[in-house]
Design a protein around this motif. Structure first.
Motif, short mmCIF file in Angstrom:
data_model
loop_
_atom_site.label_atom_id
_atom_site.label_comp_id
_atom_site.label_asym_id
_atom_site.label_seq_id
_atom_site.Cartn_x
_atom_site.Cartn_y
_atom_site.Cartn_z
N LEU A 403 0.64 -0.95 0.42
CA LEU A 403 -0.35 -0.56 0.26
C LEU A 403 0.87 1.33 0.11
O LEU A 403 2.29 1.04 0.45
CB LEU A 403 -1.18 0.14 1.66
CG LEU A 403 -1.92 -1.27 1.15
CD1 LEU A 403 -2.84 -0.94 2.65
CD2 LEU A 403 -3.10 -0.24 0.67
N PRO A 404 0.68 2.24 0.13
CA PRO A 404 0.81 3.74 -0.33
C PRO A 404 1.55 4.15 1.06
O PRO A 404 1.33 3.50 2.08
CB PRO A 404 -0.42 5.04 -1.04
CG PRO A 404 -0.99 3.92 -1.59
CD PRO A 404 -1.21 2.33 -0.90
N PHE A 405 2.86 4.71 1.24
CA PHE A 405 3.74 4.96 2.14
C PHE A 405 3.80 6.38 3.04
O PHE A 405 3.29 7.04 1.72
CB PHE A 405 4.78 3.96 2.08
CG PHE A 405 5.73 4.48 1.05
CD1 PHE A 405 6.56 5.74 0.68
CD2 PHE A 405 5.70 4.35 -0.03
CE1 PHE A 405 7.27 5.68 0.11
CE2 PHE A 405 6.16 4.32 -0.74
CZ PHE A 405 7.47 4.88 -1.07
N LYS A 406 3.91 6.72 4.04
CA LYS A 406 3.91 8.07 4.47
C LYS A 406 5.41 8.49 4.28
O LYS A 406 5.90 8.37 3.36
CB LYS A 406 3.79 7.72 6.21
CG LYS A 406 2.37 7.71 6.31
CD LYS A 406 2.86 7.46 7.75
CE LYS A 406 0.80 7.19 8.28
NZ LYS A 406 0.92 7.72 9.57
N LEU A 407 5.22 10.15 3.91
CA LEU A 407 6.18 10.62 3.64
C LEU A 407 7.26 10.12 4.91
O LEU A 407 7.36 9.95 5.45
CB LEU A 407 5.72 12.06 3.79
CG LEU A 407 5.25 12.80 3.17
CD1 LEU A 407 4.65 14.17 3.03
CD2 LEU A 407 5.56 12.90 1.37
N GLY A 408 8.65 10.40 4.17
CA GLY A 408 9.98 9.99 5.18
C GLY A 408 9.98 8.29 5.12
O GLY A 408 10.79 8.00 5.64
N GLU A 409 8.50 7.74 4.48
CA GLU A 409 9.22 6.11 4.98
C GLU A 409 9.72 6.22 3.40
O GLU A 409 10.81 6.16 2.45
CB GLU A 409 8.31 5.66 4.62
CG GLU A 409 7.21 5.19 6.08
CD GLU A 409 6.11 4.55 6.18
OE1 GLU A 409 5.83 3.38 5.37
OE2 GLU A 409 5.12 5.03 6.16
#
Lengths: 475, 490
Positions: A403-409
């Motif tokens: 799934l889409p991941f968060k900023l910074g990951e």
């Protein structure tokens, strides 16, 4: 903003004007792009002038091409004459395009209106648009998440309803993965279908420009505009360009769908597997059949890609030397110092990583073990697809296994980032057309995309299956 | 006894193909244009620009291969040679590496020596196509050393070259020179390259090594770059042989190096050592598909291949032309074309000899003195052939012809027109001359007496008088015969 085809219809019926559509686009950008940050450059003045000219021609009763007057966003690695083409790199921060890419000539000829240049991972290297030297683009569906990449800006602007259409480029999934993350449609055409002239090269044997849109119909209409042989690109092919919008609304009854075993296994997020299963069930309900196809070399495809793409990139990026254009370190002590410091300052970390990788695999003593072997495996990937297409019409898989991941990951973990491309890379290696269409939503409300890959130059079937899927999702 | 060394030489020649446009874009290849005017996004290495192969250059490369007896490859591949230099816009040169367009040819050469000359065949390893780099113009000094900045002129960037690589078959500087001269003639006559050394159309790199006589294994070689005249090629090799011999004889070893040759000092100097050698990271250029040519295309090109210098030379020997005439007739393409057209018009052995003599001699002298060329000659072929006819039928003496030729060159008139205005051609009619001879003899009886007394040399005076009377138009040997006959009959 609504779908490109319905906007085109409203324009034809004089219910809206091109000027109003372009104004609407800039209005939406003004309202939402402060958060999303999809655009690096806006081309408002020339866009408004173009829109006025289109309206005038419509006023005079002129019959214009289907998409005339529709606003479009352009990825910032495609040259639009007179405006900066930065590739989201400090290296080209102030580089103004001296000519139009062939796709720009084509969209100009058809009256589409470029409203601006879109953010991306630097030189199209990355899967989150976080490697832009200038700004971080956010996923319009959830601002805490990345839009994917490298065509993150192109996906975000369409997803945020700023424009109905955009152009992206796809070397290992750079159109399809962000399309999947942002819940829009993104097509990588067959290698050779669309001219690469004026697309800043990343990996020449894999790069392809493609349409991104709110609907499959919009993508098909834009593909009509940009396709065709170009004498300026030796790798473009002289094949017939059908009217791809004819794929819309076609029955999928009797279509045979192959599903690669390896892309439905444990490596795939359960929510994504569920969405894919539902999609398959729906297609079967519509008269399609499916079977498991066994690809022996999907795992190797990722390794092959991360040898070949950096190898080509290391050579393609040699022209950024500070001599003729782009960034140059002033006051260098000598020539070598100028090269070293210009490139050291001009390129960001991911670009440097790939240049180093590519330089290494082409070095004497390593060439046979890496580059040559990778080319051999690439030909095996091509053969595997040929074999699969003996019994199926298209191949269906998740666009991205996670799934889409968060900023910074994933920023500090290049391998995790590279794994984003595992399902999209094989189509680039084999030069095949592949599309990502939304097929569901995760429990967190994030889009899930399904990928349809077809035979070479059979975008028609790819689009028709994709359309059958997408219709269900939007209903 | 000191070791005797044998020199082993291999030569790489870069020849600029005589196409109108560059190898991968439509820019002009014109020489001497204002810097950076024959350029476009492709040859400037702009982002996003892509190469498209010039088809004419492929034909010329194949032509060169056929002229040098190579096997033309149905598939060849362009590769990237990666290195950084400010005259190289893309950061790589597009060249052919593993799969060149021509393989395995040969070149027959004639090498002059003390006994005259000897024949030898030099193997051609390969011929490949590649693009040229631009040119750096160093500011404030002739070379990069001492200059405070450099400017790049990219007009030459991307012009089409072929590189012709010889086998290490060459064994002396004289052979090297003969090889280079023969090669220049062949590329010139096959229409592949203008072979103008001053414009840099032809440049050679010489690989030179020594080995003890009898040893099979090659010694360590040096490569001297960018030799742009026959003379500098020969001198650089002579210097290198001498230098290497000296190193070896004093117990040293040769280092594998790339050298520069300075024509003003006649010496080589080190450009870079083996340790500094580039790793060019060659790989197939993904922007270009493999170059495919068919047997049909190859034979079509073979059919248009003109007669090559060596075959011409053999034909000229058959005509009975002398070495000097042959050399001059082959040296200039335009002169050669003029001669061949004349031969075609009057294919008669005696006339051909006469034409060659006049073309190489007086005609060339006139053209050279006027700084003209045989490309657009003042004297048209028909007029020249008319002069040859007048010479052959005795209307003109050699001396008269020389004068007429000069006037033809000055006025552009035909020899017949010039003859009419000067009172006619040579008098070879005995009846017309008999009276004049009788008249001269009777006016100079004292001289006649001397001749009768055995001073036959005095007859020359009488001849001179007859020539004067006829304004040089009398046929000299006929006049002499008549004088002797009439004196004998007195």
């Amino acid at each position: 903003m609504a779908d490109a085809l319905s906007l085109a219809k409203s324009l034809k019926n004089r219910e809206v004007t091109s000027v109003s559509l372009v104004e609407q686009a800039y209005q939406a950008i003004a309202e939402t792009d402060g958060d999303i940050k999809a655009y690096l450059t806006l081309t408002k003045e020339s866009a408004m002038a173009q829109a006025q000219s289109i309206d005038k021609r419509l006023d005079q009763g002129e019959e214009l091409p289907l998409l005339a007057g529709i606003p479009i966003g352009i990825k910032d690695n495609i040259l639009l004459k007179g405006f900066k083409t930065t590739c989201a790199s400090k290296m080209l921060e102030n580089f103004v395009a001296p000519y139009d890419a062939t796709v720009i000539e084509k969209i100009n000829a058809q009256g589409l209106i470029p409203v601006g240049k879109l953010n991306m991972d630097e030189f199209a290297m990355g899967s989150s648009t976080q490697f832009s030297a200038f700004q971080v683009t956010r996923n319009p569906r959830n601002l805490d998440y990345v839009p994917g990449g490298s065509s993150g800006g192109s996906a975000a602007t369409v997803s945020a309803n700023q424009v109905p259409l955009s152009l992206g480029s796809d070397t290992g999934g750079s159109i399809r993965q962000p399309a999947s993350f942002c819940g829009i449609v993104g097509l990588k055409p067959t290698y050779g279908r669309v001219s690469r002239y004026g697309l800043v090269s990343f990996a020449s044997s894999l790069d392809q420009i493609g349409p991104m849109a709110t609907t499959v119909g919009g993508a098909a209409a834009l593909l009509n505009v940009i396709s065709g042989f170009d004498s300026k690109d030796s790798t473009s092919e002289q094949v017939e360009v059908p009217d791809f919008t004819q794929a819309i609304g076609q029955s999928v009854s009797g279509k045979r769908i192959g599903v690669p075993k390896v892309l439905m296994g444990d490596a795939v997020d359960p929510q994504i597997r569920k969405a894919i299963d539902a999609t398959l069930a729906d297609l079967v309900a519509k008269g399609a059949t499916w079977e498991v196809v066994d690809f022996g070399c999907m795992d190797e495809a990722l390794s092959v890609y991360y040898i070949l793409a950096p190898a080509e990139a290391s050579s393609n990026l040699e022209r950024y030397d500070g001599v003729r254009y782009g960034h140059r370190k002033p006051d260098a002590a000598n020539l070598n110092d100028m090269y070293t410091r210009t490139r050291g300052e001009g390129f960001g970390p991911e670009v440097k990583r790939r240049i180093i990788l590519g330089t290494y695999v082409l070095s004497s003593g390593y060439y046979d073990a890496y580059y040559l072997k990778a080319q051999k495996v690439r030909s095996l990937v091509i053969k595997a697809y040929q074999k699969a297409f003996e019994s199926v019409d298209v191949i269906l898989s998740p666009t991205v296994p996670s799934l889409p991941f968060k900023l910074g990951e994933n920023l500090e973990d290049p391998i995790a980032m590279y794994l984003q491309d595992i399902a999209t890379i094989p189509a680039n290696l084999a030069g095949l057309p592949a599309i990502s269409v939304p097929c569901g939503t995760s429990s967190e409300g994030l889009p899930i995309g399904v990928q349809i890959t077809g035979k070479a130059f059979d975008e028609m079937t790819v689009l028709s299956v994709a359309d059958a899927i997408h219709v269900k999702e939007t209903l | 006894m000191a070791t005797q060394y044998e020199v082993v030489i291999g030569i790489e020649v870069h020849a600029q193909l005589s196409t109108k446009t560059k190898l991968f874009c439509g820019c002009s290849t014109a020489f001497g244009s204002k810097p950076n005017t024959n350029v476009c996004p492709v040859c400037l290495g702009m982002p996003g620009a892509l190469p498209v192969l010039n088809e004419d250059s492929v034909e010329l490369a194949i032509r060169s291969g056929l002229a040098m007896n190579c096997d033309i490859q149905e598939m060849s591949v362009f590769a990237r040679k990666n290195y950084f230099y400010p005259d190289l816009p893309k950061g790589y040169q597009i060249s052919q590496f593993e799969l060149p367009i021509c393989l395995g040819g040969s070149l027959a050469i004639t090498v002059p020596n003390a006994d005259g000359s000897y024949e030898k065949t030099i193997g051609i390893t390969r011929i490949h196509m590649e693009e040229d780099a631009g040119k750096l113009i160093h500011q404030g000094a002739d070379a990069i050393a001492g200059s405070d900045s450099s400017l790049a002129d990219l007009n030459r960037a991307c012009t089409p070259l072929i590189e012709i690589v010889s086998e290490p078959d060459i064994r002396s500087a004289a052979e090297a020179r003969a090889y280079m001269e023969t090669l220049a003639m062949i590329v010139k006559y096959s229409g592949v390259c203008d072979a103008n050394m001053e414009k840099g159309n032809l440049r050679a790199d010489a690989n030179v090594s020594l080995r003890p006589v009898g040893q099979e294994e090659f010694g360590t070689r040096t490569e001297t770059k960018n030799l742009n005249s026959f003379r500098s090629l020969e001198r650089a090799i002579l210097y290198e042989i001498q230098r290497q011999t000296h190193v070896l004889e004093s117990g040293g070893t040769i280092r594998q190096q790339t050298l520069n040759y300075d024509d003003s000092t006649g010496k080589t100097s080190v450009l870079r050592d083996k340790e500094d050698a580039h790793d060019y990271r060659y790989f197939p250029d993904p922007d270009l598909k493999p170059l495919m040519v068919t047997q049909e295309q190859i034979s079509a090109i073979r059919d248009t291949l003109p007669e090559l210098p060596r075959a011409k030379e053999a034909r000229y020997v058959d005509y009975g032309l002398n070495d000097q005439e042959i050399k001059v007739l082959l040296a200039d393409l335009d002169l050669n074309a003029y001669f061949e057209n004349c031969v075609k018009a009057v294919p008669n052995a005696e006339s051909i000899k006469e034409m060659a003599k006049w073309l190489v001699g007086d005609f060339s002298a006139l053209v050279n003195a006027a700084g003209g060329s045989f490309d657009t000659p003042v004297i048209k072929q028909d007029a020249f052939l008319e002069l040859i006819v007048l010479l052959k039928d005795g209307t003109l003496s050699g001396k008269m012809a020389k004068g007429i030729l000069e006037k033809m060159y000055q006025t552009g008139k035909t020899p017949k027109a010039l003859l009419e205005s000067s009172g006619g051609g040579q008098i070879s009619d005995t009846s017309e001359l008999d009276g004049i001879v009788a008249q001269i003899l009777s006016a100079n009886m004292d001289v006649v007496a001397k001749v009768q007394g055995g001073k036959t040399k005095s007859a020359d005076f009488l001849m001179g008088q007859v020539m004067k009377e006829t304004r040089g138009r009398a046929k000299p040997d006929l006049v002499k015969q008549l004088i002797m006959d009439q004196i004998a009959a007195l």
